[in-house]
Design an enzyme around this catalytic site. Structure first.
Site, PDB file in Angstrom:
ATOM      1  CD  GLU A   1      -1.029   0.654   3.577  1.00 30.70           C
ATOM      2  OE1 GLU A   1      -1.365   1.751   4.071  1.00 30.70           O
ATOM      3  OE2 GLU A   1      -1.524  -0.324   4.342  1.00 30.70           O
TER       4      GLU A   1
ATOM      5  CE  LYS B   1      -3.490   0.662   9.627  1.00 31.41           C
ATOM      6  NZ  LYS B   1      -3.445   1.967   8.836  1.00 31.41           N
TER       7      LYS B   1
END
Length: 206
Positions: free
Chosen positions: A40, A128
């Protein structure tokens, strides 16, 4: 892409965040060449959307390249337009719903049990756990008691040793930024980045 399958298969998500767009792009490409299958690029990076766009062009349509620190619906749309295949948030934000509308999987940030429920109910593909360093592997283990079927990805302060501990406590994958990237996002030695990538890959595959 099926983000959950990718996380379960590869178990390592690299987080690229830095002030130098050229170095960030080099870091993404070096990670991909080193066998890191999920990366990412944080939108807090300089010219992050251009980095994502250029990395997508270099890596092709099938590579698992995402955008991180995606907070607003506008951020989500811009990331999708740049070529992000998934979104990552630090918290429950408008980007979670927008990701669903766009058909993009979202790794949504949460810390408390209430936030885990809210993120899951909002359509998060996985959670997350951030910042994971606040509670460590033991906290993840405690969360998994009431949420045994939730896919957790601890992020924040995860080094190579910690990565294995989180996975042993039931994480589907770990997200790693500075312990993996080091000075690569500021133009550091790509060879050193390759060596760190190899160490992390060995840790998560053990």
């Amino acid at each position: 892409m099926n983000l959950l399958d990718e996380l379960r298969t590869h178990r390592l998500l690299a987080i690229v965040r830095g002030p130098d767009p050229a170095a960030a792009l080099t870091a993404v490409l070096t990670l991909a060449e080193s066998g890191v299958a999920l990366v990412e690029v944080s939108l807090t990076s300089a010219d992050a959307l251009d980095v994502i766009r250029r990395a997508r062009a270099a890596l092709g349509p099938d590579y698992a390249l995402g955008a991180g620190t995606v907070l607003s619906a506008e951020d989500a749309r811009a990331a999708a337009d740049a070529g992000a295949a998934f979104l990552v948030t630090p918290a429950i934000a408008a980007s979670l719903a927008e990701g669903g509308r766009l058909g993009l999987p979202v790794l949504a940030g949460a810390l408390t049990p209430t936030e885990v429920v809210q993120a899951s109910s909002g359509g998060a593909t996985a959670i997350k756990l951030f910042p994971a360093s606040l509670g460590g592997p033991d906290y993840l283990g405690a969360l998994r008691d009431p949420f045994p079927d939730t896919a957790f990805v601890p992020v924040g302060g995860v080094d190579a040793d910690g990565a294995r501990q989180y996975l042993d406590r039931g994480a589907v994958a770990v997200g790693v930024g500075s312990p993996l990237l080091g000075d690569a996002v500021r133009g550091g030695d790509p060879t050193a980045l390759r060596e760190r990538a190899a160490a992390f890959l060995a840790a998560v595959r053990r």
